[in-house]
Design a protein around this motif. Structure first.
Motif, short mmCIF file in Angstrom:
data_model
loop_
_atom_site.label_atom_id
_atom_site.label_comp_id
_atom_site.label_asym_id
_atom_site.label_seq_id
_atom_site.Cartn_x
_atom_site.Cartn_y
_atom_site.Cartn_z
N ARG A 1 -4.36 0.79 9.24
CA ARG A 1 -4.46 0.15 7.92
C ARG A 1 -5.15 -1.20 8.01
N ARG B 1 -0.18 3.67 12.65
CA ARG B 1 -0.65 3.71 11.26
C ARG B 1 -0.92 2.30 10.74
N ASP C 1 0.11 5.10 1.29
CA ASP C 1 -0.90 5.98 1.87
C ASP C 1 -0.26 7.24 2.42
N SER C 2 -1.10 8.14 2.78
CA SER C 2 -0.65 9.45 3.25
C SER C 2 0.32 10.06 2.25
N SER D 1 0.84 -1.19 0.00
CA SER D 1 0.00 0.00 0.00
C SER D 1 0.87 1.24 0.00
N ASN E 1 -8.85 -0.80 8.62
CA ASN E 1 -9.51 -0.36 7.38
C ASN E 1 -9.66 -1.51 6.39
#
Length: 162
Positions: A156, A152, A66-67, A64, A159
């Motif tokens: 993840r 974080r 992200d951010s 992934s 989610n």
């Protein structure tokens, strides 16, 4: 602990750190001279992959991204410097933080243009997830970034389960 885990020694984030420097050309940008976000993402993924493979000493793949934040534009002619460090390791997954800076070579001005967190998974010779070395947290910054990375990663995972 499995025999595989006992063969892998702990490593500090500084042992796996990577920096990549790339010049931006017209083929990397739109007609106005702004470098494509996808071009920057490609370089972020590449430098993060170097860190993940240095740390795990194995193949590692992107799970992934992200951010990802594009804070300022990068222009044709800029030198893009990407600094990447590993923040967190959990079993086979690793969080890599990347900071991108654009430098105007004529003026010498450097600008933070982007940040990202990229998660990789270490793979064994059969392409299956394998344990990555634990992080040796030697500095206060290492410990802080590890705890932030852990939060974080937990987010993840939550989610993903939704």
């Amino acid at each position: 602990m499995s025999p595989e885990e006992t063969q892998i020694r702990e490593k500090s984030p500084s042992e796996s750190h990577a920096e990549v420097i790339v010049r931006m050309f017209p083929s990397d940008a739109n007609p106005a001279g702004n470098v494509f976000g996808g071009e920057i993402l490609k370089h972020i993924d590449m430098v993060a992959g170097i860190v993940a493979q240095r740390h795990s000493q194995s193949n590692a793949v992107t799970v992934s991204m992200d951010s990802v934040n594009f804070l300022k534009p990068v222009f044709v002619g800029n030198v893009l410097t990407l600094n990447a460090r590993i923040n967190y390791v959990h079993n086979s997954s690793m969080e890599i933080e990347v900071r991108a800076e654009a430098e105007d070579i004529v003026t010498g001005i450097r600008t933070l243009t982007g940040t990202a967190f990229v998660t990789f998974v270490a793979l064994d010779k059969n392409g299956k997830p394998t344990h990555a070395p634990k992080l040796a947290l030697k500095t206060d910054e290492d410990r802080t970034k590890f705890e932030e990375g852990k939060l974080r990663m937990e987010k993840r995972l939550r989610n993903r389960q939704k």
